[in-house]
Structure formats: C-alpha cells, structure tokens
Design a protein around this motif. Structure first.
Motif, PDB file in Angstrom:
ATOM      1  N   GLY A 190      71.015  63.514  47.701  1.00 38.05           N
ATOM      2  CA  GLY A 190      71.146  63.332  49.013  1.00 38.05           C
ATOM      3  C   GLY A 190      70.103  64.060  49.939  1.00 38.05           C
ATOM      4  N   GLU A 191      68.945  64.431  49.448  1.00 41.27           N
ATOM      5  CA  GLU A 191      67.939  64.955  50.136  1.00 41.27           C
ATOM      6  C   GLU A 191      67.139  63.867  50.824  1.00 41.27           C
ATOM      7  N   GLU A 192      67.068  63.699  52.179  1.00 42.67           N
ATOM      8  CA  GLU A 192      66.634  62.389  52.800  1.00 42.67           C
ATOM      9  C   GLU A 192      64.896  62.420  52.662  1.00 42.67           C
ATOM     10  N   ILE A 193      64.366  63.529  52.611  1.00 44.72           N
ATOM     11  CA  ILE A 193      62.831  63.443  52.517  1.00 44.72           C
ATOM     12  C   ILE A 193      62.597  63.120  51.127  1.00 44.72           C
ATOM     13  N   ALA A 194      63.257  63.608  50.171  1.00 44.39           N
ATOM     14  CA  ALA A 194      62.999  63.076  48.878  1.00 44.39           C
ATOM     15  C   ALA A 194      63.238  61.617  48.760  1.00 44.39           C
ATOM     16  N   MET A 195      64.367  60.970  49.276  1.00 41.52           N
ATOM     17  CA  MET A 195      64.502  59.848  49.180  1.00 41.52           C
ATOM     18  C   MET A 195      63.316  58.828  49.629  1.00 41.52           C
ATOM     19  N   ASN A 196      62.764  59.285  50.857  1.00 44.52           N
ATOM     20  CA  ASN A 196      61.436  58.805  51.149  1.00 44.52           C
ATOM     21  C   ASN A 196      60.514  58.782  50.481  1.00 44.52           C
ATOM     22  N   ASN A 197      60.165  59.885  49.661  1.00 43.00           N
ATOM     23  CA  ASN A 197      58.929  60.263  48.805  1.00 43.00           C
ATOM     24  C   ASN A 197      59.182  59.521  47.486  1.00 43.00           C
ATOM     25  N   LEU A 198      60.367  59.316  47.099  1.00 45.83           N
ATOM     26  CA  LEU A 198      60.900  58.776  46.043  1.00 45.83           C
ATOM     27  C   LEU A 198      60.690  56.894  46.146  1.00 45.83           C
ATOM     28  N   ALA A 199      60.962  56.666  47.390  1.00 40.31           N
ATOM     29  CA  ALA A 199      60.530  55.354  47.777  1.00 40.31           C
ATOM     30  C   ALA A 199      59.155  55.103  47.787  1.00 40.31           C
ATOM     31  N   ASN A 200      58.335  55.863  48.233  1.00 42.18           N
ATOM     32  CA  ASN A 200      56.617  56.036  48.109  1.00 42.18           C
ATOM     33  C   ASN A 200      56.207  55.801  46.536  1.00 42.18           C
ATOM     34  N   LYS A 201      56.773  56.629  45.707  1.00 38.80           N
ATOM     35  CA  LYS A 201      56.476  56.622  44.356  1.00 38.80           C
ATOM     36  C   LYS A 201      56.494  55.180  43.558  1.00 38.80           C
ATOM     37  N   TYR A 202      57.838  54.599  44.164  1.00 40.92           N
ATOM     38  CA  TYR A 202      58.163  53.231  43.527  1.00 40.92           C
ATOM     39  C   TYR A 202      57.307  52.145  44.212  1.00 40.92           C
ATOM     40  N   TYR A 203      56.799  52.492  45.537  1.00 39.42           N
ATOM     41  CA  TYR A 203      56.076  51.459  46.127  1.00 39.42           C
ATOM     42  C   TYR A 203      54.621  51.508  45.641  1.00 39.42           C
ATOM     43  N   GLU A 209      56.970  52.700  37.282  1.00 32.14           N
ATOM     44  CA  GLU A 209      56.375  51.237  37.372  1.00 32.14           C
ATOM     45  C   GLU A 209      56.610  50.969  38.747  1.00 32.14           C
ATOM     46  N   LYS A 210      55.621  50.301  39.237  1.00 30.21           N
ATOM     47  CA  LYS A 210      55.796  49.721  40.636  1.00 30.21           C
ATOM     48  C   LYS A 210      56.975  48.973  40.867  1.00 30.21           C
ATOM     49  N   ASN A 211      57.849  49.128  41.797  1.00 29.10           N
ATOM     50  CA  ASN A 211      58.996  48.529  42.082  1.00 29.10           C
ATOM     51  C   ASN A 211      59.577  48.290  43.496  1.00 29.10           C
ATOM     52  N   LEU A 212      58.944  47.359  44.329  1.00 27.38           N
ATOM     53  CA  LEU A 212      59.530  47.161  45.466  1.00 27.38           C
ATOM     54  C   LEU A 212      60.644  46.905  46.061  1.00 27.38           C
ATOM     55  N   GLU A 213      61.634  46.378  45.101  1.00 23.85           N
ATOM     56  CA  GLU A 213      62.954  46.356  45.281  1.00 23.85           C
ATOM     57  C   GLU A 213      63.772  48.113  45.318  1.00 23.85           C
ATOM     58  N   LYS A 214      63.301  48.689  44.493  1.00 25.74           N
ATOM     59  CA  LYS A 214      63.765  50.089  44.534  1.00 25.74           C
ATOM     60  C   LYS A 214      63.231  50.946  45.676  1.00 25.74           C
ATOM     61  N   ALA A 215      61.780  50.744  45.881  1.00 23.73           N
ATOM     62  CA  ALA A 215      61.207  51.090  46.931  1.00 23.73           C
ATOM     63  C   ALA A 215      61.930  50.787  48.212  1.00 23.73           C
ATOM     64  N   PHE A 216      62.334  49.553  48.300  1.00 21.41           N
ATOM     65  CA  PHE A 216      63.029  49.141  49.588  1.00 21.41           C
ATOM     66  C   PHE A 216      64.424  49.879  49.644  1.00 21.41           C
ATOM     67  N   TYR A 217      65.092  49.876  48.561  1.00 20.07           N
ATOM     68  CA  TYR A 217      66.486  50.544  48.587  1.00 20.07           C
ATOM     69  C   TYR A 217      66.403  51.948  48.930  1.00 20.07           C
ATOM     70  N   TRP A 218      65.344  52.866  48.559  1.00 20.01           N
ATOM     71  CA  TRP A 218      65.286  54.401  48.900  1.00 20.01           C
ATOM     72  C   TRP A 218      65.002  54.594  50.267  1.00 20.01           C
ATOM     73  N   TYR A 219      63.950  53.276  50.590  1.00 13.33           N
ATOM     74  CA  TYR A 219      63.483  53.712  52.185  1.00 13.33           C
ATOM     75  C   TYR A 219      64.791  53.462  53.093  1.00 13.33           C
ATOM     76  N   GLN A 220      65.381  52.486  52.639  1.00 14.92           N
ATOM     77  CA  GLN A 220      66.800  51.951  53.434  1.00 14.92           C
ATOM     78  C   GLN A 220      67.808  53.154  53.441  1.00 14.92           C
ATOM     79  N   LYS A 221      68.026  53.947  52.410  1.00 13.54           N
ATOM     80  CA  LYS A 221      68.790  54.893  52.228  1.00 13.54           C
ATOM     81  C   LYS A 221      68.317  56.265  52.997  1.00 13.54           C
ATOM     82  N   ALA A 222      66.909  56.479  52.904  1.00  7.86           N
ATOM     83  CA  ALA A 222      66.476  57.413  53.871  1.00  7.86           C
ATOM     84  C   ALA A 222      66.828  57.248  55.236  1.00  7.86           C
TER      85      ALA A 222
END
Length: 554
Positions: A190-203, A209-222
């Motif tokens: 539930g750490e929102e900053i980490a959600m954004n950072n995790l999305a950056n890693k996927y992006y 591995e690069k994964n735009l769908e997961k990046a999108f998911y975590w940006y949305q959650k954050a």
C-alpha cells in the motif's frame, strides 16, 4: 572531587553524607568529569539529597553521554525512550542505545535488541537521520542498514527507501533487481510512492522485463491513492496508448487531477489539451490560464507558449510587452526556441529597443543549444559583423553546423563559402556537394548554381543533361537567370533537343521578369524571326528596354 564524592556517598573513610556527595559530584561535573556528570544526573533523577528534577537529570546525562560516558549514553537513551526530562523521541533513544551498545554497555545491548524487535518506526527514523545527517553524522551505510532492518520488520516506507538505496547504490552496491523487489513489496503493502516507483521500473525495464501493461496498472493504483506524479504518468499512458487503449478524455482527466495538485508538467499538458481540443472542447482562455499557472511555477515550455499567446492575442488580449517578458523568462530558463525568438525581438526592435549585441548573444545561446535557425543567423551576424566583430571563419563554422543539421539556406551559404574560399579554403567539390544538398531540399538559387556547376564542369564532371535538368527545375520556381540559361539550352540544343520556340518563350519570360540579357536576346529573336515571326517593332521595343536597363550591346 569525584573520589571525595564517592567516599561521602559510600561512607568510606568518613561518615556517609549524601548531601556532601551531591555537592562534590556537582563540583566535579562542573569541572568536566564525565563520571561525576552521570552520578549527578542520577541524584537529580532519583531525588537523592536534592529535589527530583528530570530536566536537570536529562541535562547531565546528555553532557556525560556526549563526552563518551557509556552508562550515561544508556541513561540518556532511557530518558528519550520514556520522555523523562525531555520530549519522547524513539529515534534518539535508539541512537543512544546503539552508541552505548557499541561501547560495551550490556544493558544498552538489551534495550537495543528490544528496540530492534519492537520499535520499527525508530529504525526507520534512525535510518532517515543517517541519510540526511539530521541530529546524527550522515552515514549512508548505516542508513541502508537501518532501512533494511525496518523493511524486514514490515515498515513500508523503509521498503521503498531501501529500494532507492539499491537503485542508486547508496550505502550498498547498486542492484536494480533488489530495488525492484523492495519497490514491489512496498507497493503490494500500500505504499503509494513505491507504486509509482514500481511502475517506473516496469516502464523502463529496470530490474525486471519492460511491461507497459504492469506499468500502467501501478501508475493507476498510485494515482488512485493520490500520488500526483503517478496521475501525470497515467495521463501520458492514456494519451499515447501505452499499456492501455488510447483515451484522450481520460488523459485530460488525469492531467487535470495532477494539475489541481500543483504538478507543473500536468498544468502544461492540460493547457495543450485545451489549446488543441484534445479530450475536451477547445478553450483558448483555459489554455492560457494553465500556461500561465505552469509558467509561474517555472515551466520553461509554458513560459514560451504563454509568450506566443500574448503575441497572437490567443485566449487573452494581445500584449507584446508581456510576450517579450515571457520570451525572456523562458530564454533565461534554457528554452531554445524562446532564445531564438528573443533574439529576433532584439534584432527587429519589437517591444524593446533594437539591440544587435543582445540579438547576437541570444542567437549564440540558441545555436549552442542546437537551434538550427539560430546557427544560421549567428553565421550571418559573423559574416556581416552585426552585434560582433566580423569573422568569416566563425561564419563558416556556423553555416556548416546549420547545414549539417538540415538547414537548407545554410547549405546554400556554405556552398558559397566553399566556392569563394571565404572563411575556409576554396573547394569546388564541396561547393558542388552543398549546392546539390540545398537543391535537393528545394533551394531555387542552389538549383541554378548546381546547373552552372554541371554546365561548366566545376567540382563535378561536365554534364549538359543535368545542367539542363537543374536549370529547368530552377526556372519553374521563377528564377530568371535559370529561364535565360534554359533558353540558351533550347537555342543551342545543349542537354536537350534544339527547340527555338521554347527558347523564344523562355527569353520572353525572363525579359518580362527584368532580365536584361534576355531582353537583348528576345529582341534578336524578333529581329531574325527565330522561334517566332519576324517583328521589327517588337525587336526595337526590346532593344530599347535592354538599353534602358544598361545592356551595352543594345
């Protein structure tokens, strides 16, 4: 003094006397004895022959601890831990337990162990202190250690910060896989900053591995958890259709949400959406409003666009003074196009006094930042000595830079420099090369000069067919010299079949466009009836026109 106090305290060699023990502990402490400081603090803490006073106890524990007294370090930690004589502060308690433990105090070791197993926030805050050097000497290795301890004990903020340490190699070796792991752990907790950072890693495909769908998911959650940067990134995903279907309405929505939370980039992009009617109705007044908001928050691109709005009166009243002001602000903040426009303003004296030196300065700044138009103008300034001393070598340099970056007029001017040996050695092959490049990019004069090179065999093998081709291309763009030369090609059958009618037609066109040589040759055509019917009156007319324009043979 200290030993005397001990004698009075323990009744050794004299009667036990706690008042005198307190007196001599105080004297010794005031003279810098650390053991006395600690014992004096104990007297104040327990009210031994003095009134109980936790503040004074804390004061003397602190003095003794800061001077290396390990027992005092533990006691000071107790004060912080219990909020006695000072405000409760678990981070400082943790710090002093650790100091005492490092100095061999077994009680402190026990207290530290309790803290490590129970006071997760203290671990986190201690790490934060080490990281920022607040209240403790900055130490990235210790910051890493305590973030790790806190993370392993479930502190989500510590998980995120531990990931940052692994990502940047702070206090440990850089390890993007471990950074990704801890961002993921924190995000899943539930750490929102980490959600954004995790999305950056996927992006970016960092640590995974690069994964735009997961990046999108975590940006949305954050974003849904209120993270402004994630709102902005989510909007970009919707705008570009990355990891989800393109949806300009949703992109607009999230830019708007991020802008309301003072995200400057979102303000700028929101303005663009209003300006272009993307995801919402076109609304220049709102575009102007958000450009202004972003500009006032330091966004150079918004400053530039705001200047354009003032200049053109879009979404606001036309105001050239404000346009100049914002071009200047944007230029000072590194916006290259603004530097170029500001230079133009100084050159033309628009809403400021004409100032060639300042125009030169800003063209130079823009050129150094890669603006090809500025490179070209800077070269012109050096060539003509405007706003600076004349320098043909520097003029050549900037023509070359602009030409290599695709600026057609610079290609032509660079070819001229090579042809005439100005600012560089004469080189007909290079002149030909750049005339050809400019001609292929639609430059009419370059087409004409290229034709001449082919006709005369300058810098290239003589080829009359190609000379004819480029004269024809240039002629179609109303180049009178090319019309005249093309007429000669038709008259003499050079590079094409002889055609006196076409020669006559082209002489006529060139003459009507003011080319004196064509006037004379046209008169000859009428006089001799070549390509047209003989007509002495018209021959006379065109001889006269040629003569009036200074053509000697007429």
């Amino acid at each position: 003094m200290f030993n005397l106090a001990i004698c009075y305290y323990n009744g050794k060699g004299t009667e036990k006397n706690l008042e005198k023990a307190f007196h001599w502990y105080q004297k010794a402490a005031e003279n810098g004895h650390t053991g006395a400081m600690n014992n004096l603090a104990m007297h104040y803490e327990n009210g031994v022959e003095t009134e109980k006073n936790f503040e004074k106890a804390f004061h003397w524990y602190q003095k003794a601890a800061e001077n290396g007294e390990e027992i005092a370090m533990n006691n000071l930690a107790n004060g912080y831990n219990n909020g006695e004589g000072t405000e409760k502060n678990l981070e400082k308690a943790f710090y002093w337990y650790q100091k005492a433990a490092e100095n061999g105090h077994t009680g402190a070791m026990f207290n530290l162990a309790i803290s490590e197993n129970g006071e997760v926030n203290a671990m986190f805050n201690l790490a934060y202190g080490y990281y920022n050097g607040k209240g403790i000497e900055k130490n990235l290795e210790k910051a890493f250690h305590w973030y790790q301890k806190a993370a392993e004990n479930g502190h989500t903020g510590a998980m995120n910060n531990l990931a940052i340490h692994y990502e940047n190699g702070e206090g440990t070796e850089k390890n993007l896989e471990k950074a990704f792991y801890w961002y993921q752990k924190a995000a899943e907790n539930g750490e929102e900053i980490a959600m954004n950072n995790l999305a950056n890693k996927y992006y970016n495909g960092e640590g995974t591995e690069k994964n735009l769908e997961k990046a999108f998911y975590w940006y949305q959650k954050a974003a849904e958890n209120g993270h402004t940067g994630a709102m902005f990134n989510l909007a970009i995903h919707y705008e570009n259709g990355e990891g989800t279907e393109k949806n300009l309405e949703k992109a607009f929505y999230w830019y708007q949400e991020a802008a309301k939370s003072d995200h400057t980039g979102a303000m700028f992009n929101l303005a663009i959406h209003y300006e272009n009617g993307e995801g919402t109705e076109k609304y220049l007044e709102k575009a102007f409003y958000w450009y202004q908001e972003a500009a006032e928050n330091g966004h150079a691109g918004a400053m530039f666009n705001l200047a354009i709005h003032y200049e053109n009166g879009e979404g606001t009243e036309k105001n050239l003074e404000k346009a100049f002001y914002w071009y200047q602000k944007a230029a000072e903040n590194g916006h290259t196009d603004a530097m170029f426009n500001l230079a133009n303003s100084y050159y033309n004296g628009e809403e400021t006094e004409k100032n060639l030196e300042k125009a030169f300065y800003w063209y130079q700044k823009a050129a150094e930042n890669g603006h090809t138009g500025a490179m070209f103008n800077l070269a012109v300034y050096y060539e003509n000595g405007e706003g600076t001393e004349r320098n043909l070598e520097k003029a050549f340099h900037w023509y070359q830079k602009a030409a290599e970056n695709g600026y057609t007029d610079a290609m032509f001017n660079l070819a001229n420099r090579y042809y005439n040996g100005e600012g560089t050695e004469k080189n007909l092959k290079k002149a030909f090369y750049w005339y050809q490049k400019a001609a292929e990019n639609g430059h009419t004069d370059a087409m004409f000069n290229l034709a001449i090179h082919y006709k005369n065999g300058e810098g290239i093998e003589k080829k009359l067919e190609k000379a004819f081709y480029w004269h024809q291309k240039s002629s179609r763009k109303c180049h009178t010299g090319a019309m005249f030369n093309l007429a000669i090609h038709y008259k003499n059958g050079e590079g094409t079949e002889k055609n006196l009618e076409k020669a006559f037609h082209l002489y006529h066109k060139a003459a009507e466009n003011g080319y004196t040589g064509a006037m004379f040759n046209l008169a000859n055509r009428y006089y001799n009836g070549e390509g047209t019917e003989k007509n002495l009156e018209k021959a006379f007319y065109w001889y006269q026109k040629a003569a009036e324009n200074g053509y000697i043979s007429s």
